[in-house]
Design an enzyme around this catalytic site. Structure first.
Site, PDB file in Angstrom:
ATOM      1  N   ASN A  14     -30.278 -19.200  43.836  1.00 45.01           N
ATOM      2  CA  ASN A  14     -30.254 -19.571  45.260  1.00 45.01           C
ATOM      3  C   ASN A  14     -29.033 -18.984  45.975  1.00 45.01           C
ATOM      4  O   ASN A  14     -28.753 -19.323  47.112  1.00 45.01           O
ATOM      5  CB  ASN A  14     -30.272 -21.100  45.415  1.00 45.01           C
ATOM      6  CG  ASN A  14     -29.023 -21.754  44.825  1.00 45.01           C
ATOM      7  OD1 ASN A  14     -28.145 -21.076  44.289  1.00 45.01           O
ATOM      8  ND2 ASN A  14     -28.940 -23.076  44.931  1.00 45.01           N
ATOM      9  N   HIS A  23     -25.808 -19.285  44.961  1.00 46.88           N
ATOM     10  CA  HIS A  23     -24.530 -19.997  44.814  1.00 46.88           C
ATOM     11  C   HIS A  23     -23.528 -19.182  43.995  1.00 46.88           C
ATOM     12  O   HIS A  23     -23.907 -18.382  43.135  1.00 46.88           O
ATOM     13  CB  HIS A  23     -24.711 -21.417  44.252  1.00 46.88           C
ATOM     14  CG  HIS A  23     -25.077 -21.523  42.810  1.00 46.88           C
ATOM     15  ND1 HIS A  23     -25.889 -22.522  42.320  1.00 46.88           N
ATOM     16  CD2 HIS A  23     -24.733 -20.788  41.726  1.00 46.88           C
ATOM     17  CE1 HIS A  23     -26.018 -22.388  41.011  1.00 46.88           C
ATOM     18  NE2 HIS A  23     -25.332 -21.341  40.628  1.00 46.88           N
TER      19      HIS A  23
HETATM   20  C1  F6R Z   1     -20.933 -21.152  36.241  1.00 46.20           C
HETATM   21  C2  F6R Z   1     -21.109 -20.795  37.649  1.00 46.20           C
HETATM   22  C3  F6R Z   1     -22.474 -20.582  38.205  1.00 46.20           C
HETATM   23  C4  F6R Z   1     -23.281 -19.580  37.378  1.00 46.20           C
HETATM   24  C5  F6R Z   1     -24.681 -19.406  37.971  1.00 46.20           C
HETATM   25  C6  F6R Z   1     -25.511 -18.462  37.138  1.00 46.20           C
HETATM   26  O1  F6R Z   1     -19.559 -21.275  35.935  1.00 46.20           O
HETATM   27  O2  F6R Z   1     -20.144 -20.718  38.347  1.00 46.20           O
HETATM   28  O3  F6R Z   1     -22.364 -20.105  39.520  1.00 46.20           O
HETATM   29  O4  F6R Z   1     -22.602 -18.351  37.350  1.00 46.20           O
HETATM   30  O5  F6R Z   1     -25.319 -20.640  38.059  1.00 46.20           O
HETATM   31  O6  F6R Z   1     -25.734 -19.033  35.891  1.00 46.20           O
HETATM   32  P1  F6R Z   1     -26.381 -18.185  34.711  1.00 46.20           P
HETATM   33  O7  F6R Z   1     -25.431 -17.089  34.400  1.00 46.20           O
HETATM   34  O8  F6R Z   1     -26.511 -19.151  33.568  1.00 46.20           O
HETATM   35  O9  F6R Z   1     -27.695 -17.691  35.233  1.00 46.20           O
END
Ligand code: F6R
Length: 226
Positions: free
Chosen positions: A126, A128
């Protein structure tokens, strides 16, 4: 914003690890901002294999779930120990995590350390970064956040039961992230669509990562399927 398109996760991890290694070699007292989740795992593996000297490096993690103790295998503390810290020579006291107890002080602690030299980021589907979810405004500071339903669903893959997935977390703010001197965002092929949206230079808190267009030294490394 510098864009590096790569062919696969292996190459993504190699480039990110090389950039972090360069930072540590140039400044052995570097302050690193670190992410968790699946995106940086390969980067951490490669970094650990380089046998660099981390003895004077300081780290500040981006986020942590509320309500999980450090010995919970799903906590980001545990993740960092398993994926990086236990494989390198960083003193435990040099590593920092936001918590419900210290979130008011976390930004000051980072500022006192001289600001983050290099911030590693992943991105949510999304948009973030950290756990700064799409919202009406950009939130600057480290604080407790409510996770978006889509984030809770995405994180469920790491937990035994859907009911175990935390609904709140502590996250560095957008201001904290943007204060880093250098930012590297890594995105595997599953993030291709959100990366395309983010390339559109319209900056909006509905797509938190879009703020990175305003950062003076940000590199996006992403796996492209085409
Ligand atoms: C985790 C963080 C999140 C992840 C994001 C993607 O410390 O800050 O923003 O980077 O949710 O997560 P993955 O890499 O598991 O798809």
């Amino acid at each position: 914003m510098k864009i590096l398109k790569v062919k696969d996760y292996e190459q993504l991890s190699e480039i990110a690890a090389d950039l972090i290694a360069k930072q540590i070699k140039e400044k052995p007292t570097s302050v690193l901002g670190l992410a968790t989740g699946s995106s940086p795992v390969g980067t951490y593996q490669k970094l650990a294999a380089m046998k660099l000297d981390f003895s004077n490096v300081l780290t500040f993690n981006l986020d942590e779930y509320c309500g999980l103790s450090n010995d919970n295998p799903q906590s980001y503390y545990f993740f960092m120990m398993e994926n990086l810290f236990k494989h390198i020579n960083i003193p435990k006291g040099n590593t920092h995590f936001p918590s419900e107890n210290n979130c008011d002080k976390y930004d000051d602690q980072i500022a006192r350390a001289g600001r983050v030299d290099l911030q590693l980021l992943g991105i949510g589907s999304n948009g973030h970064i950290g756990f700064n979810e799409p919202d009406q405004v950009f939130h600057n500071k480290t604080r407790v956040v409510e996770l978006a339903q889509s984030t809770i669903e995405a994180n469920a893959r790491f937990f035994e039961k859907p009911g175990d997935v935390p609904k709140t977390a502590i996250s560095m703010g957008i201001g904290t992230i943007m204060a880093a001197k250098k930012i590297i965002l890594v995105a595997d092929a599953d993030k291709f669509d959100i990366i395309q949206k983010m390339m559109n230079p319209v900056v909006s808190p509905q797509l938190p990562a879009s703020i990175l267009h305003y950062h003076p030294d940000c590199t996006i490394i992403y796996v492209t399927t085409s």
